[in-house]
Design a protein around this motif. Sequence first.
Motif, PDB file in Angstrom:
ATOM      1  N   SER A   2       9.841  -8.391  -4.112  1.00  0.00           N
ATOM      2  CA  SER A   2      10.111  -7.994  -5.486  1.00  0.00           C
ATOM      3  C   SER A   2       9.149  -6.891  -5.925  1.00  0.00           C
ATOM      4  CB  SER A   2       9.975  -9.201  -6.415  1.00  0.00           C
ATOM      5  OG  SER A   2       8.617  -9.560  -6.542  1.00  0.00           O
ATOM      6  N   THR A   3       9.558  -6.188  -6.965  1.00  0.00           N
ATOM      7  CA  THR A   3       8.759  -5.083  -7.470  1.00  0.00           C
ATOM      8  C   THR A   3       7.418  -5.573  -8.001  1.00  0.00           C
ATOM      9  OG1 THR A   3      10.800  -3.954  -8.077  1.00  0.00           O
ATOM     10  CG2 THR A   3       8.775  -3.142  -9.058  1.00  0.00           C
ATOM     11  N   LYS A   4       7.420  -6.727  -8.646  1.00  0.00           N
ATOM     12  CA  LYS A   4       6.182  -7.272  -9.203  1.00  0.00           C
ATOM     13  C   LYS A   4       5.191  -7.616  -8.095  1.00  0.00           C
ATOM     14  CE  LYS A   4       4.594 -10.684 -12.524  1.00  0.00           C
ATOM     15  NZ  LYS A   4       5.005 -11.753 -13.426  1.00  0.00           N
ATOM     16  N   CYS A   9       0.376  -6.225  -4.733  1.00  0.00           N
ATOM     17  CA  CYS A   9      -0.124  -5.876  -3.402  1.00  0.00           C
ATOM     18  C   CYS A   9      -0.730  -4.465  -3.405  1.00  0.00           C
ATOM     19  CB  CYS A   9       1.008  -5.974  -2.392  1.00  0.00           C
ATOM     20  SG  CYS A   9       0.459  -5.964  -0.693  1.00  0.00           S
ATOM     21  N   GLU A  10      -0.063  -3.515  -4.067  1.00  0.00           N
ATOM     22  CA  GLU A  10      -0.593  -2.151  -4.190  1.00  0.00           C
ATOM     23  C   GLU A  10      -1.959  -2.155  -4.857  1.00  0.00           C
ATOM     24  OE1 GLU A  10       1.927   0.460  -6.391  1.00  0.00           O
ATOM     25  OE2 GLU A  10       3.405   0.619  -4.796  1.00  0.00           O
ATOM     26  N   VAL A  11      -2.090  -2.911  -5.940  1.00  0.00           N
ATOM     27  CA  VAL A  11      -3.355  -2.953  -6.680  1.00  0.00           C
ATOM     28  C   VAL A  11      -4.455  -3.564  -5.826  1.00  0.00           C
ATOM     29  CG1 VAL A  11      -4.536  -3.992  -8.657  1.00  0.00           C
ATOM     30  CG2 VAL A  11      -2.314  -2.940  -8.974  1.00  0.00           C
ATOM     31  N   LEU A  12      -4.184  -4.657  -5.157  1.00  0.00           N
ATOM     32  CA  LEU A  12      -5.207  -5.309  -4.343  1.00  0.00           C
ATOM     33  C   LEU A  12      -5.645  -4.448  -3.166  1.00  0.00           C
ATOM     34  CD1 LEU A  12      -3.960  -9.014  -4.319  1.00  0.00           C
ATOM     35  CD2 LEU A  12      -5.847  -8.023  -5.606  1.00  0.00           C
ATOM     36  N   VAL A  13      -4.691  -3.901  -2.442  1.00  0.00           N
ATOM     37  CA  VAL A  13      -5.033  -3.073  -1.287  1.00  0.00           C
ATOM     38  C   VAL A  13      -5.748  -1.797  -1.727  1.00  0.00           C
ATOM     39  CG1 VAL A  13      -4.050  -1.702   0.603  1.00  0.00           C
ATOM     40  CG2 VAL A  13      -3.242  -4.019   0.188  1.00  0.00           C
ATOM     41  N   SER A  14      -5.257  -1.156  -2.779  1.00  0.00           N
ATOM     42  CA  SER A  14      -5.912   0.069  -3.221  1.00  0.00           C
ATOM     43  C   SER A  14      -7.299  -0.216  -3.802  1.00  0.00           C
ATOM     44  CB  SER A  14      -5.037   0.827  -4.225  1.00  0.00           C
ATOM     45  OG  SER A  14      -4.788   0.071  -5.377  1.00  0.00           O
ATOM     46  N   THR A  15      -7.515  -1.387  -4.403  1.00  0.00           N
ATOM     47  CA  THR A  15      -8.851  -1.748  -4.888  1.00  0.00           C
ATOM     48  C   THR A  15      -9.834  -1.855  -3.728  1.00  0.00           C
ATOM     49  OG1 THR A  15      -7.957  -2.932  -6.793  1.00  0.00           O
ATOM     50  CG2 THR A  15     -10.196  -3.483  -6.131  1.00  0.00           C
ATOM     51  N   ARG A 149       2.920   7.755  -0.527  1.00  0.00           N
ATOM     52  CA  ARG A 149       3.613   7.816   0.769  1.00  0.00           C
ATOM     53  C   ARG A 149       4.253   6.472   1.109  1.00  0.00           C
ATOM     54  NH1 ARG A 149       3.449  11.566   4.754  1.00  0.00           N
ATOM     55  NH2 ARG A 149       3.491   9.934   6.316  1.00  0.00           N
ATOM     56  N   CYS A 150       3.524   5.396   0.869  1.00  0.00           N
ATOM     57  CA  CYS A 150       4.067   4.057   1.149  1.00  0.00           C
ATOM     58  C   CYS A 150       5.254   3.751   0.240  1.00  0.00           C
ATOM     59  CB  CYS A 150       2.991   2.994   0.978  1.00  0.00           C
ATOM     60  SG  CYS A 150       1.750   3.026   2.269  1.00  0.00           S
ATOM     61  N   ARG A 151       5.172   4.153  -1.013  1.00  0.00           N
ATOM     62  CA  ARG A 151       6.307   3.941  -1.926  1.00  0.00           C
ATOM     63  C   ARG A 151       7.533   4.697  -1.439  1.00  0.00           C
ATOM     64  NH1 ARG A 151       3.525   4.954  -7.773  1.00  0.00           N
ATOM     65  NH2 ARG A 151       2.226   3.105  -7.802  1.00  0.00           N
ATOM     66  N   ARG A 152       7.330   5.952  -1.050  1.00  0.00           N
ATOM     67  CA  ARG A 152       8.459   6.753  -0.564  1.00  0.00           C
ATOM     68  C   ARG A 152       9.070   6.133   0.685  1.00  0.00           C
ATOM     69  NH1 ARG A 152       6.179  11.917   0.498  1.00  0.00           N
ATOM     70  NH2 ARG A 152       4.833  11.647  -1.272  1.00  0.00           N
ATOM     71  N   ARG A 153       8.227   5.680   1.597  1.00  0.00           N
ATOM     72  CA  ARG A 153       8.719   5.076   2.832  1.00  0.00           C
ATOM     73  C   ARG A 153       9.471   3.785   2.528  1.00  0.00           C
ATOM     74  NH1 ARG A 153       4.507   4.641   7.246  1.00  0.00           N
ATOM     75  NH2 ARG A 153       5.180   6.754   7.576  1.00  0.00           N
ATOM     76  N   TYR A 154       8.953   2.979   1.609  1.00  0.00           N
ATOM     77  CA  TYR A 154       9.608   1.721   1.241  1.00  0.00           C
ATOM     78  C   TYR A 154      10.950   1.988   0.589  1.00  0.00           C
ATOM     79  CZ  TYR A 154      10.491  -2.792  -0.880  1.00  0.00           C
ATOM     80  OH  TYR A 154      11.064  -3.976  -1.252  1.00  0.00           O
ATOM     81  N   GLU A 155      11.004   2.990  -0.288  1.00  0.00           N
ATOM     82  CA  GLU A 155      12.262   3.331  -0.946  1.00  0.00           C
ATOM     83  C   GLU A 155      13.286   3.879   0.043  1.00  0.00           C
ATOM     84  OE1 GLU A 155      11.069   6.005  -3.985  1.00  0.00           O
ATOM     85  OE2 GLU A 155      10.201   4.429  -5.230  1.00  0.00           O
ATOM     86  N   THR A 156      12.835   4.622   1.049  1.00  0.00           N
ATOM     87  CA  THR A 156      13.732   5.165   2.069  1.00  0.00           C
ATOM     88  C   THR A 156      14.285   4.045   2.943  1.00  0.00           C
ATOM     89  OG1 THR A 156      12.438   7.204   2.118  1.00  0.00           O
ATOM     90  CG2 THR A 156      13.911   6.823   3.953  1.00  0.00           C
TER      91      THR A 156
END
Length: 159
Positions: A2-4, A9-15, A149-156
């Motif tokens: 899910s998007t949430k 996950c984005e916030v934790l990994v990027s932190t 880049r990860c967002r683009r790859r996930y959307e693709t």
Amino acid sequence: MSTKRKRICEVLVSTVIVSVTPVTLFWGFAVIRNWHGQMGVGSLLLGFFYGILMGLLTMGVFIIPSAFLVSLVIAASKRLSLRAVVALLLVVVISSSVSSFLLDPTQSRAQNGSEGYFSRFEWFASEFTLTAVVTGFTAALLVFWGVLRCRRRYETVAS
């Protein structure tokens, strides 16, 4: 996923990445600047990793909350734009300034008292603040680029 859950996950990994990258950049620069070729490569790498570990242990109380704020800005930004880059820079400058104010790297508070310390802005114009802003902003831009880049790859892949 899910998007949430993906945002969390984005916030934790990027932190984590934003927390480790400035310390790594600082110690990498310090090793390059102070290396005179007399130490072996093993001692040099051991000192480098020890510096990163000690930097995170001693400064983690300031680095991790700052990295979390940067990660929230990254998660809220949809694409690379001037507005997103300025928001990242602003968060990094504010976080670095607050950390510098609390740490007092110039020892100005002892010399000028609390009122003089706050009004003279020596904590803001210190080498510590400049180093924190440069390494933090570099880390924020690298992580922002990686998240996009990860967002683009996930959307693709999802399409």
